[in-house]
Enzyme design. Structure first.
Site, mmCIF file in Angstrom:
data_model
loop_
_atom_site.group_PDB
_atom_site.id
_atom_site.type_symbol
_atom_site.label_atom_id
_atom_site.label_comp_id
_atom_site.label_asym_id
_atom_site.label_seq_id
_atom_site.Cartn_x
_atom_site.Cartn_y
_atom_site.Cartn_z
ATOM 1 N N SER A 192 0.846 -1.194 0.000
ATOM 2 C CA SER A 192 0.000 0.000 0.000
ATOM 3 C C SER A 192 0.877 1.239 0.000
ATOM 4 O O SER A 192 2.000 1.226 0.526
ATOM 5 C CB SER A 192 -0.866 0.034 1.267
ATOM 6 O OG SER A 192 -1.549 1.279 1.364
ATOM 7 N N TYR A 232 -1.813 -0.481 10.387
ATOM 8 C CA TYR A 232 -1.977 -0.993 9.012
ATOM 9 C C TYR A 232 -0.785 -0.566 8.148
ATOM 10 O O TYR A 232 -0.210 -1.382 7.413
ATOM 11 C CB TYR A 232 -3.286 -0.452 8.443
ATOM 12 C CG TYR A 232 -3.471 -0.640 6.960
ATOM 13 C CD1 TYR A 232 -3.921 -1.855 6.435
ATOM 14 C CD2 TYR A 232 -3.226 0.408 6.060
ATOM 15 C CE1 TYR A 232 -4.099 -2.017 5.068
ATOM 16 C CE2 TYR A 232 -3.404 0.253 4.706
ATOM 17 C CZ TYR A 232 -3.840 -0.961 4.209
ATOM 18 O OH TYR A 232 -4.010 -1.117 2.852
HETATM 19 P P1 NAP Z 1 -11.614 -5.443 0.490
HETATM 20 O O1 NAP Z 1 -12.468 -4.951 -0.623
HETATM 21 O O2 NAP Z 1 -11.952 -5.100 1.890
HETATM 22 O O3 NAP Z 1 -11.472 -7.037 0.339
HETATM 23 C C1 NAP Z 1 -10.701 -7.734 1.259
HETATM 24 C C2 NAP Z 1 -10.561 -9.154 0.793
HETATM 25 O O4 NAP Z 1 -9.687 -9.846 1.686
HETATM 26 C C3 NAP Z 1 -11.875 -9.921 0.810
HETATM 27 O O5 NAP Z 1 -11.851 -10.801 -0.292
HETATM 28 C C4 NAP Z 1 -11.820 -10.688 2.126
HETATM 29 O O6 NAP Z 1 -12.580 -11.878 2.132
HETATM 30 C C5 NAP Z 1 -10.335 -11.014 2.181
HETATM 31 N N1 NAP Z 1 -9.818 -11.295 3.519
HETATM 32 C C6 NAP Z 1 -9.762 -10.477 4.607
HETATM 33 N N2 NAP Z 1 -9.174 -11.102 5.645
HETATM 34 C C7 NAP Z 1 -8.833 -12.349 5.198
HETATM 35 C C8 NAP Z 1 -8.189 -13.456 5.786
HETATM 36 N N3 NAP Z 1 -7.769 -13.436 7.075
HETATM 37 N N4 NAP Z 1 -8.015 -14.570 5.042
HETATM 38 C C9 NAP Z 1 -8.424 -14.616 3.757
HETATM 39 N N5 NAP Z 1 -9.037 -13.581 3.133
HETATM 40 C C10 NAP Z 1 -9.243 -12.471 3.854
HETATM 41 O O7 NAP Z 1 -10.102 -4.973 0.295
HETATM 42 P P2 NAP Z 1 -9.332 -4.250 -0.921
HETATM 43 O O8 NAP Z 1 -9.487 -2.800 -0.756
HETATM 44 O O9 NAP Z 1 -9.640 -4.896 -2.211
HETATM 45 O O10 NAP Z 1 -7.835 -4.579 -0.488
HETATM 46 C C11 NAP Z 1 -7.067 -5.621 -1.071
HETATM 47 C C12 NAP Z 1 -5.613 -5.375 -0.732
HETATM 48 O O11 NAP Z 1 -5.237 -4.096 -1.265
HETATM 49 C C13 NAP Z 1 -5.325 -5.316 0.764
HETATM 50 O O12 NAP Z 1 -4.095 -5.937 1.047
HETATM 51 C C14 NAP Z 1 -5.229 -3.827 1.035
HETATM 52 O O13 NAP Z 1 -4.413 -3.547 2.145
HETATM 53 C C15 NAP Z 1 -4.623 -3.340 -0.257
HETATM 54 N N6 NAP Z 1 -4.852 -1.910 -0.517
HETATM 55 C C16 NAP Z 1 -6.107 -1.417 -0.688
HETATM 56 C C17 NAP Z 1 -6.276 -0.056 -0.920
HETATM 57 C C18 NAP Z 1 -7.623 0.569 -1.118
HETATM 58 O O14 NAP Z 1 -7.705 1.819 -1.189
HETATM 59 N N7 NAP Z 1 -8.698 -0.192 -1.228
HETATM 60 C C19 NAP Z 1 -5.169 0.780 -0.976
HETATM 61 C C20 NAP Z 1 -3.898 0.235 -0.799
HETATM 62 C C21 NAP Z 1 -3.753 -1.125 -0.571
HETATM 63 P P3 NAP Z 1 -14.180 -11.872 2.468
HETATM 64 O O15 NAP Z 1 -14.871 -11.382 1.214
HETATM 65 O O16 NAP Z 1 -14.485 -13.289 2.770
HETATM 66 O O17 NAP Z 1 -14.373 -10.948 3.629
#
Ligand code: NAP
Length: 249
Positions: free
Chosen positions: A144, A158
């Site tokens: 991130s 985080y």
């Molecule tokens: P999201 O929409 O909240 O989705 C999270 C995903 O992770 C879901 O599929 C969830 O499964 C799964 N998950 C959570 N805890 C888990 C665990 N213990 N074991 C297995 N699966 C798990 O998140 P996102 O925004 O797409 O983020 C994805 C990645 O991008 C993360 O690493 C996040 O830190 C990174 N990121 C995101 C952003 C942003 O702005 N969104 C920015 C920078 C980095 P369920 O559907 O079953 O809950």
């Protein structure tokens, strides 16, 4: 079309979902990992299958060693040896300054965002490494922009977990470069997903996005493009690298 096998952790929603769909478009068999939301994971699988692809939803908490080992066994048994790992599943909690961040919360964040990434890397390396008779492979860790910016007043726990992901990426890339495995990372900035609701501000991307140099938030598909490129043969000489997808900040 190739028939490479990819695992996307957290493939049920957000960036993981977009990546799973794009990998399937490229001909990968895709293991769609999730922890709670069976319906969302099954929807991704159904969407891939509707287009003639192959996918499997696998429930496993990436922070639980036994569940990760079991997940890799299912993939090996049902799809074959894994070629690509996208370490994507991540969590954050309510926006807060440090005064209100408990040890329990810190440990939960680190368990998923750091230990989970390590465990999946470990199991992938065991399969991919030419040291163990594997065919090589590629890993992309989803870090991130927070690892660079620190997420003050929101969630420095985080941000610190993502700093660890960056170090993991650097160290592992050097450790396995001679065994046919490339390890890289993407560092997304503000992306439209449901993650921000976990921080207590579902509309965060709209609020902060306008202040970015590009004056907008990003879409999960824009991150997926970089991940899929890093996994592909087009990136065959790229390892230990970071792609920032953060609209200029
Ligand atoms: P999201 O929409 O909240 O989705 C999270 C995903 O992770 C879901 O599929 C969830 O499964 C799964 N998950 C959570 N805890 C888990 C665990 N213990 N074991 C297995 N699966 C798990 O998140 P996102 O925004 O797409 O983020 C994805 C990645 O991008 C993360 O690493 C996040 O830190 C990174 N990121 C995101 C952003 C942003 O702005 N969104 C920015 C920078 C980095 P369920 O559907 O079953 O809950």
């Amino acid at each position: 079309m190739n028939s490479k096998v990819a695992l996307v952790t957290g493939g049920s929603r957000g960036i993981g979902r977009a990546t799973a769909l794009l990998l399937a478009d490229q001909g990968y068999q895709v293991a769609v990992n999730y922890v709670n939301n069976t319906r969302a994971a099954q929807q991704v699988v159904d969407e891939i299958k509707a287009k003639g692809g192959e996918a499997l939803a696998i429930q496993a908490d990436i922070g639980d060693e036994a569940q990760v080992v079991a997940m890799f066994k299912i993939i090996a048994d049902q799809m074959g040896p894994i070629d690509a790992l996208v370490n994507n599943a991540g969590i954050l909690f309510q926006q807060s300054t440090i005064e209100n961040i408990s040890a329990e919360r810190i440990n939960r964040v680190l368990n998923t965002n750091v230990t989970g990434y390590f465990l999946c890397c470990r199991e992938a390396v065991k399969v991919m490494s030419k040291k163990h008779g594997g065919q090589g492979g590629a890993i992309v860790n989803v870090s991130s922009a927070a690892s660079r910016l620190g997420a003050p007043n929101e969630y420095i726990d985080y941000a610190a977990s993502k700093g660890a992901v960056d170090s993991l990426t650097t160290g592992l890339s050097l450790e396995v470069a001679g065994y046919g495995i490339r390890v890289n990372a993407v560092r997304p900035g503000l992306i439209y997903t449901e993650m921000h609701a976990s921080g207590g501000e579902a509309g965060r991307v709209d609020r902060v996005g306008a202040s970015l140099p590009m004056q907008r938030g990003g879409q999960p598909e824009e991150v997926a493009q970089a991940i899929v490129w890093l996994l592909s043969d087009a990136a065959s000489f790229v390892t230990g690298s970071f792609i920032d997808l953060a609209g200029g900040k």
